[in-house]
Design a protein around this motif. Structure first.
Motif, short mmCIF file in Angstrom:
data_model
loop_
_atom_site.label_atom_id
_atom_site.label_comp_id
_atom_site.label_asym_id
_atom_site.label_seq_id
_atom_site.Cartn_x
_atom_site.Cartn_y
_atom_site.Cartn_z
N GLY A 180 2.29 13.66 -7.38
CA GLY A 180 3.02 13.21 -6.64
C GLY A 180 2.32 12.76 -5.31
O GLY A 180 2.98 11.68 -4.81
N GLN A 181 1.18 13.28 -4.78
CA GLN A 181 0.53 12.63 -3.95
C GLN A 181 -0.26 11.35 -4.14
O GLN A 181 -0.91 11.27 -5.26
CB GLN A 181 -0.15 13.58 -3.13
CG GLN A 181 0.58 14.74 -2.84
CD GLN A 181 1.51 14.63 -1.63
OE1 GLN A 181 1.18 14.04 -0.81
NE2 GLN A 181 2.78 14.97 -2.02
N ILE A 182 -0.45 10.51 -3.28
CA ILE A 182 -1.30 9.17 -3.71
C ILE A 182 -2.15 8.85 -2.44
O ILE A 182 -2.34 9.29 -1.24
CB ILE A 182 -0.16 7.91 -3.66
CG1 ILE A 182 0.43 7.72 -2.31
CG2 ILE A 182 0.97 8.15 -4.83
CD1 ILE A 182 1.38 6.43 -2.09
N MET A 183 -3.20 7.99 -2.75
CA MET A 183 -4.15 7.53 -2.01
C MET A 183 -4.59 6.22 -2.59
O MET A 183 -4.63 6.29 -3.85
CB MET A 183 -5.36 8.65 -1.99
CG MET A 183 -5.96 8.90 -3.13
SD MET A 183 -7.27 10.54 -2.78
CE MET A 183 -7.41 10.97 -4.41
N GLY A 184 -5.15 5.41 -1.82
CA GLY A 184 -5.78 4.08 -2.27
C GLY A 184 -5.96 3.21 -1.38
O GLY A 184 -6.43 3.43 -0.09
N ILE A 185 -5.64 1.91 -1.54
CA ILE A 185 -6.10 0.65 -0.90
C ILE A 185 -4.73 0.00 -0.65
O ILE A 185 -3.93 -0.38 -1.34
CB ILE A 185 -6.95 -0.22 -1.49
CG1 ILE A 185 -8.36 0.47 -2.07
CG2 ILE A 185 -7.36 -1.47 -0.74
CD1 ILE A 185 -9.26 -0.34 -2.79
N THR A 186 -4.56 -0.36 0.76
CA THR A 186 -3.55 -1.56 1.28
C THR A 186 -4.17 -2.90 1.55
O THR A 186 -5.15 -2.91 1.83
CB THR A 186 -2.58 -0.75 2.42
OG1 THR A 186 -3.86 -0.73 3.58
CG2 THR A 186 -2.27 0.36 2.11
N LEU A 187 -3.40 -3.68 1.34
CA LEU A 187 -3.61 -5.29 1.27
C LEU A 187 -2.69 -5.99 2.24
O LEU A 187 -1.48 -5.52 2.19
CB LEU A 187 -3.78 -5.79 -0.13
CG LEU A 187 -4.50 -5.17 -1.12
CD1 LEU A 187 -4.25 -5.51 -2.67
CD2 LEU A 187 -6.00 -5.08 -0.95
N GLY A 188 -3.29 -7.01 2.59
CA GLY A 188 -2.42 -7.91 3.29
C GLY A 188 -2.16 -7.57 5.13
O GLY A 188 -2.86 -6.95 5.60
N TYR A 189 -0.92 -7.81 5.12
CA TYR A 189 -0.36 -7.45 6.71
C TYR A 189 -0.45 -6.15 6.96
O TYR A 189 -0.43 -5.25 6.37
CB TYR A 189 1.05 -7.93 6.68
CG TYR A 189 1.66 -7.76 8.21
CD1 TYR A 189 1.51 -8.75 9.23
CD2 TYR A 189 2.46 -6.51 8.34
CE1 TYR A 189 2.07 -8.42 10.34
CE2 TYR A 189 3.06 -6.35 9.75
CZ TYR A 189 2.88 -7.12 10.58
OH TYR A 189 3.22 -7.03 11.84
N ARG A 190 -0.99 -5.81 8.56
CA ARG A 190 -1.14 -4.68 9.03
C ARG A 190 -0.73 -4.75 10.33
O ARG A 190 -0.91 -5.54 11.05
CB ARG A 190 -2.69 -4.22 8.70
CG ARG A 190 -3.44 -5.24 9.73
CD ARG A 190 -5.07 -4.62 9.70
NE ARG A 190 -5.12 -3.32 10.46
CZ ARG A 190 -5.13 -3.06 11.86
NH1 ARG A 190 -5.15 -4.23 12.60
NH2 ARG A 190 -5.15 -2.02 12.41
N GLU A 191 -0.42 -3.56 10.95
CA GLU A 191 -0.26 -3.21 12.20
C GLU A 191 -0.14 -1.72 12.50
O GLU A 191 -0.51 -1.01 11.64
CB GLU A 191 0.99 -3.58 12.89
CG GLU A 191 2.44 -3.34 12.13
CD GLU A 191 3.44 -3.75 12.90
OE1 GLU A 191 4.29 -2.85 13.53
OE2 GLU A 191 3.80 -5.01 12.97
#
Length: 296
Positions: A180-191
């Motif tokens: 159930g634990q996740i890790m990866g890459i986020t895309l697009g808008y950030r703050e």
């Protein structure tokens, strides 16, 4: 002052207050047309090598194609060949390297080389940042394995035949596979609020002995429970509205061919299904089908 002469070479060592404003210690080459002050120590203790106006405690200037400073510590094993410390630094830099050359020739402003192929434990560059400030800021394109990157980050990879190898992949993650634990890459808008990063490609742990993981695609959510999942070659889509929309043909278990919707085997759908309508009011509603519908 002291003058040393040998053959056609003449050097003078003197306290020169005639040619400088204040008392300067000067070593001068008196050799005819090439005469020049080779070393100057000004009245503030600053040392200039080929510089008559040292800007720092040690200033080295030169002409022609020569090394400015060469440091060789052949016997050093645990010490640094060059070490700089500035414990009271506020807005300056510990080291500043700059080039004002306008040439377009390919060159390296900083060139770090491990010159021995057997030194497999030698790290080319190590940056340790003990605070939350960035460890590295690159204002320009960065190439990894690529000498002429055209994008902010470009990674050049080799191809492999069917199995990913060390030089055919870029890996994001770590030695974790808790269920159930996740890790990866986020895309697009950030703050600064990580919950606003709502598009991501992540791996979800299964906590098995093989360290298998599912693949999740997050869209408009930071929660993998509301995502599109690929697990054991199966596709699961979660959501509350607009779960799936197909603009042309959709096949389950086979090629849809000339059909808009094709299902081979057993298809189970919970909720209402609309054909020709996006708002079915009954379990199955068909609107505007010219050739009718056949159920067998």
């Amino acid at each position: 002052w002291l003058q040393l002469t040998s053959g056609g070479t003449s050097w003078s060592i003197k306290n020169d207050d005639a040619n400088y404003s204040g008392e300067y210690f000067v070593i001068r080459d008196e050799g005819g047309a090439g005469e020049k002050d080779r070393l100057v120590i000004d009245n503030n203790g600053k040392v200039g090598i080929w510089s008559t106006t040292p800007g720092g405690y040690l200033s080295v200037e030169g002409t022609g194609n020569h090394r400015g400073i060469f440091v060789k510590c052949a016997g050093a094993t645990t010490y640094s060949a060059i070490q700089a410390e500035a414990d009271a630094l506020t807005t300056g830099s510990i080291a500043r390297l700059s080039s004002n050359s306008a040439t377009t020739n390919a060159r390296y402003l900083v060139n770090i080389i491990n010159d021995n192929a057997l030194a497999t434990g030698a790290v080319g560059l190590r940056i340790q940042q003990d605070s939350t400030a960035p460890a590295l800021i690159a204002l320009g394109n960065v190439g990894i394995g690529q000498a002429a990157p055209q994008n902010p980050l470009e990674v050049d990879l080799n191809q492999s035949n069917g199995t990913l190898t060390g030089d055919s992949a870029v890996h994001f993650g770590g030695p974790h596979h808790t269920t159930g634990q996740i890790m990866g890459i986020t895309l697009g808008y950030r703050e600064s609020n990580a919950n606003y990063r709502k598009v991501g490609i992540v791996a979800a742990g299964l906590s098995d002995s093989e360290a298998n993981q599912d693949f999740h695609i997050l869209v408009n959510t930071a929660n993998s429970a509301a995502s599109c999942s690929l697990a054991d070659k199966k596709l699961s889509i979660y959501g509350t509205t607009g779960i799936i929309r197909v603009h042309n043909k959709f096949g389950i278990g086979g090629d849809p061919g000339t059909h808009h919707l094709y299902a081979a085997g057993t298809a189970s759908i919970t909720g209402s299904v609309g054909i020709g309508t996006t708002t079915p009011s009954v379990p199955l509603e068909v609107v505007g089908v010219d050739n009718g519908i056949t159920i067998s």
